[in-house]
Design a protein around this motif. Structure first.
Motif, mmCIF file in Angstrom:
data_model
loop_
_atom_site.group_PDB
_atom_site.id
_atom_site.type_symbol
_atom_site.label_atom_id
_atom_site.label_comp_id
_atom_site.label_asym_id
_atom_site.label_seq_id
_atom_site.Cartn_x
_atom_site.Cartn_y
_atom_site.Cartn_z
ATOM 1 N N THR A 172 0.846 -1.191 0.000
ATOM 2 C CA THR A 172 0.000 0.000 0.000
ATOM 3 C C THR A 172 0.879 1.237 0.000
ATOM 4 O OG1 THR A 172 -1.701 -1.193 1.205
ATOM 5 C CG2 THR A 172 -1.821 1.198 1.292
ATOM 6 N N TYR A 173 0.602 2.160 -0.904
ATOM 7 C CA TYR A 173 1.332 3.433 -0.898
ATOM 8 C C TYR A 173 0.538 4.428 -0.071
ATOM 9 C CZ TYR A 173 4.071 1.759 -4.916
ATOM 10 O OH TYR A 173 4.888 1.057 -5.763
ATOM 11 N N LYS A 174 1.241 5.129 0.818
ATOM 12 C CA LYS A 174 0.580 6.166 1.615
ATOM 13 C C LYS A 174 1.045 7.510 1.101
ATOM 14 C CE LYS A 174 0.367 3.042 5.510
ATOM 15 N NZ LYS A 174 1.081 1.908 4.860
ATOM 16 N N LYS A 175 0.068 8.331 0.732
ATOM 17 C CA LYS A 175 0.426 9.638 0.194
ATOM 18 C C LYS A 175 -0.492 10.699 0.787
ATOM 19 C CE LYS A 175 0.711 10.399 -4.440
ATOM 20 N NZ LYS A 175 1.151 9.989 -5.790
ATOM 21 N N SER A 176 0.081 11.684 1.451
ATOM 22 C CA SER A 176 -0.643 12.792 2.096
ATOM 23 C C SER A 176 -1.992 12.347 2.673
ATOM 24 C CB SER A 176 -0.826 13.959 1.120
ATOM 25 O OG SER A 176 -1.410 13.533 -0.091
ATOM 26 N N GLU A 232 -4.506 6.444 1.117
ATOM 27 C CA GLU A 232 -3.787 5.205 0.857
ATOM 28 C C GLU A 232 -4.203 4.601 -0.484
ATOM 29 O OE1 GLU A 232 -4.146 2.400 4.016
ATOM 30 O OE2 GLU A 232 -2.920 3.614 5.372
ATOM 31 N N VAL A 233 -3.223 4.098 -1.218
ATOM 32 C CA VAL A 233 -3.522 3.381 -2.459
ATOM 33 C C VAL A 233 -3.054 1.940 -2.287
ATOM 34 C CG1 VAL A 233 -3.055 3.199 -4.949
ATOM 35 C CG2 VAL A 233 -3.113 5.448 -3.848
ATOM 36 N N ALA A 234 -3.999 1.002 -2.354
ATOM 37 C CA ALA A 234 -3.631 -0.420 -2.272
ATOM 38 C C ALA A 234 -3.151 -0.858 -3.656
ATOM 39 C CB ALA A 234 -4.823 -1.255 -1.835
ATOM 40 N N ALA A 235 -1.842 -0.766 -3.875
ATOM 41 C CA ALA A 235 -1.290 -1.091 -5.204
ATOM 42 C C ALA A 235 -1.312 -2.596 -5.442
ATOM 43 C CB ALA A 235 0.120 -0.543 -5.336
ATOM 44 N N LEU A 236 -1.120 -3.387 -4.383
ATOM 45 C CA LEU A 236 -1.196 -4.854 -4.499
ATOM 46 C C LEU A 236 -1.961 -5.415 -3.310
ATOM 47 C CD1 LEU A 236 2.524 -5.766 -5.418
ATOM 48 C CD2 LEU A 236 0.573 -5.658 -6.994
ATOM 49 N N GLY A 260 -1.708 -6.626 -17.664
ATOM 50 C CA GLY A 260 -2.735 -5.877 -16.945
ATOM 51 C C GLY A 260 -2.716 -4.433 -17.407
ATOM 52 N N ALA A 261 -3.818 -3.734 -17.198
ATOM 53 C CA ALA A 261 -3.938 -2.347 -17.640
ATOM 54 C C ALA A 261 -2.932 -1.468 -16.911
ATOM 55 C CB ALA A 261 -5.355 -1.858 -17.369
ATOM 56 N N SER A 262 -2.729 -0.277 -17.442
ATOM 57 C CA SER A 262 -1.859 0.698 -16.807
ATOM 58 C C SER A 262 -2.417 1.030 -15.406
ATOM 59 C CB SER A 262 -1.828 1.929 -17.702
ATOM 60 O OG SER A 262 -1.090 2.918 -17.077
ATOM 61 N N GLY A 263 -1.548 1.050 -14.406
ATOM 62 C CA GLY A 263 -1.970 1.351 -13.047
ATOM 63 C C GLY A 263 -2.464 0.142 -12.270
ATOM 64 N N SER A 264 -2.395 -1.055 -12.880
ATOM 65 C CA SER A 264 -2.935 -2.248 -12.202
ATOM 66 C C SER A 264 -1.985 -2.814 -11.136
ATOM 67 C CB SER A 264 -3.279 -3.326 -13.232
ATOM 68 O OG SER A 264 -2.145 -3.663 -14.000
ATOM 69 N N GLY A 265 -0.730 -2.350 -11.132
ATOM 70 C CA GLY A 265 0.197 -2.804 -10.092
ATOM 71 C C GLY A 265 1.358 -3.659 -10.595
ATOM 72 N N LYS A 266 1.523 -3.750 -11.917
ATOM 73 C CA LYS A 266 2.557 -4.617 -12.483
ATOM 74 C C LYS A 266 3.964 -4.196 -12.042
ATOM 75 C CE LYS A 266 1.421 -3.605 -16.724
ATOM 76 N NZ LYS A 266 0.380 -2.583 -16.443
ATOM 77 N N SER A 267 4.267 -2.905 -12.176
ATOM 78 C CA SER A 267 5.627 -2.457 -11.828
ATOM 79 C C SER A 267 5.864 -2.576 -10.325
ATOM 80 C CB SER A 267 5.867 -1.019 -12.287
ATOM 81 O OG SER A 267 5.829 -0.951 -13.695
ATOM 82 N N THR A 268 4.832 -2.306 -9.536
ATOM 83 C CA THR A 268 4.962 -2.460 -8.084
ATOM 84 C C THR A 268 5.332 -3.908 -7.754
ATOM 85 O OG1 THR A 268 3.322 -0.734 -7.736
ATOM 86 C CG2 THR A 268 3.729 -2.211 -5.888
ATOM 87 N N LEU A 269 4.661 -4.854 -8.414
ATOM 88 C CA LEU A 269 4.954 -6.272 -8.181
ATOM 89 C C LEU A 269 6.375 -6.610 -8.638
ATOM 90 C CD1 LEU A 269 4.177 -9.134 -7.390
ATOM 91 C CD2 LEU A 269 2.964 -9.370 -9.568
HETATM 92 N N1 ADP Z 1 5.616 5.639 -5.568
HETATM 93 C C1 ADP Z 1 4.270 5.633 -5.570
HETATM 94 N N2 ADP Z 1 3.567 6.388 -4.695
HETATM 95 C C2 ADP Z 1 2.228 6.367 -4.671
HETATM 96 N N3 ADP Z 1 1.457 5.632 -5.486
HETATM 97 C C3 ADP Z 1 2.097 4.851 -6.395
HETATM 98 C C4 ADP Z 1 3.525 4.815 -6.483
HETATM 99 N N4 ADP Z 1 3.872 3.956 -7.479
HETATM 100 C C5 ADP Z 1 2.712 3.473 -7.977
HETATM 101 N N5 ADP Z 1 1.649 4.015 -7.338
HETATM 102 C C6 ADP Z 1 0.236 3.682 -7.595
HETATM 103 O O1 ADP Z 1 0.068 2.277 -7.448
HETATM 104 C C7 ADP Z 1 -0.778 1.760 -8.476
HETATM 105 C C8 ADP Z 1 -0.027 0.716 -9.289
HETATM 106 O O2 ADP Z 1 1.007 1.344 -10.034
HETATM 107 P P1 ADP Z 1 2.058 0.540 -10.939
HETATM 108 O O3 ADP Z 1 2.566 -0.619 -10.175
HETATM 109 O O4 ADP Z 1 3.054 1.504 -11.448
HETATM 110 O O5 ADP Z 1 1.115 0.015 -12.131
HETATM 111 P P2 ADP Z 1 1.479 -0.497 -13.617
HETATM 112 O O6 ADP Z 1 2.936 -0.788 -13.657
HETATM 113 O O7 ADP Z 1 0.621 -1.712 -13.800
HETATM 114 O O8 ADP Z 1 1.082 0.594 -14.549
HETATM 115 C C9 ADP Z 1 -1.254 2.961 -9.283
HETATM 116 O O9 ADP Z 1 -2.489 3.373 -8.761
HETATM 117 C C10 ADP Z 1 -0.175 3.989 -9.022
HETATM 118 O O10 ADP Z 1 -0.701 5.283 -9.155
#
Ligand code: ADP
Ligand code: MG
Length: 223
Positions: free
Chosen positions: A11-15, A18-22, A39-48
């Protein structure tokens, strides 16, 4: 099993928000396998991918690499595995502009204390493996996009990693250069490297042994 995640969350915490990325990610990748992550853009692939590559940590659940839980590892152990066992390839090639291809490939080996002569020898061998033995002294601006990506792959290979993580490696390339990069990655997989590829390209996705589809931070489907 090389990679196993159990109910892994990030989960990313921002100001304040919270965004549950995975959420509750359960995946397994065997040694030698070629898995495709879609998966679509923003689905969490890079986070994983970042967690699988030891660039980030889960905040709950577990990630076992070769049977060891990453959350129990020291920072030193984490950087050792990242530097020696994992090779990264990104959409942007991330080459250093004022260094030659060979120097770019040799750079990560310098951080490991390998002497200059051996570094450059290994760099040239890696460049030969990606078909660039005739471009070792060229700087990135003198190379095409496809060639720059091959330098980046050679840089990943110089460390002789067990696992290659490729996050949209053909995203900045035309279809011909992208096809060549895909052929190279497949060849590396056939030679024994475990490969995890993120792609938007359906043809590239078909080359994998299996597919993991992610939606809104959850596994939607895996073959
Ligand atoms: N450093 C970060 N801080 C806050 N939110 C983030 C950060 N990186 C990614 N996110 C959020 O986490 C979600 C997944 O992002 P990401 O893993 O980059 O997706 P993808 O690679 O599938 O496009 C998105 O909603 C994105 O906005
Ligand atoms: Mg991404």
């Amino acid at each position: 099993m090389l990679i196993q995640t159990v109910n892994m969350c990030r989960t990313y915490k921002k100001s304040g928000s919270e965004v549950a990325a995975l959420s509750d990610i359960n995946i397994c990748v065997e040694e030698g396998e070629f898995a495709v992550l879609v998966g679509a853009s923003g689905s969490g692939k890079s986070t994983l991918m970042n967690i699988l590559g030891f660039l980030d940590l889960p905040d709950s659940g577990s990630y076992l690499f070769d049977g060891s839980d990453v959350c129990g590892m020291s920072d030193r152990e984490i950087s050792r595995i990242r530097n020696r066992r994992i090779g990264f390839v990104f959409q942007s090639f991330n080459l250093i502009p004022n260094l030659t291809a060979a120097e770019n490939v040799a750079l990560p080996l310098e951080y490991r204390g390998i002497p200059r002569k051996e570094r450059l020898l290994r760099a040239r061998q890696a460049l030969e493996l990606v078909g660039l033995s005739h471009r070792t002294e060229h700087k990135p601006f003198e190379l095409s996009g496809g060639q720059q990506q091959r330098v980046a792959i050679a840089r990943a290979l110089a460390a002789e990693p067990q696992l290659i993580l490729a996050d949209e490696p053909c995203g900045n390339l035309d279809s011909k250069a992208g096809g060549e990069i895909m052929r190279l990655l497949c060849e590396l997989n056939r030679s024994g490297k475990t490969l995890i590829l993120i792609t938007h390209d359906e043809n590239a996705a078909k080359l994998g042994d299996r597919i993991i589809r992610i939606k809104d931070g959850r596994i939607q489907y895996q073959s």
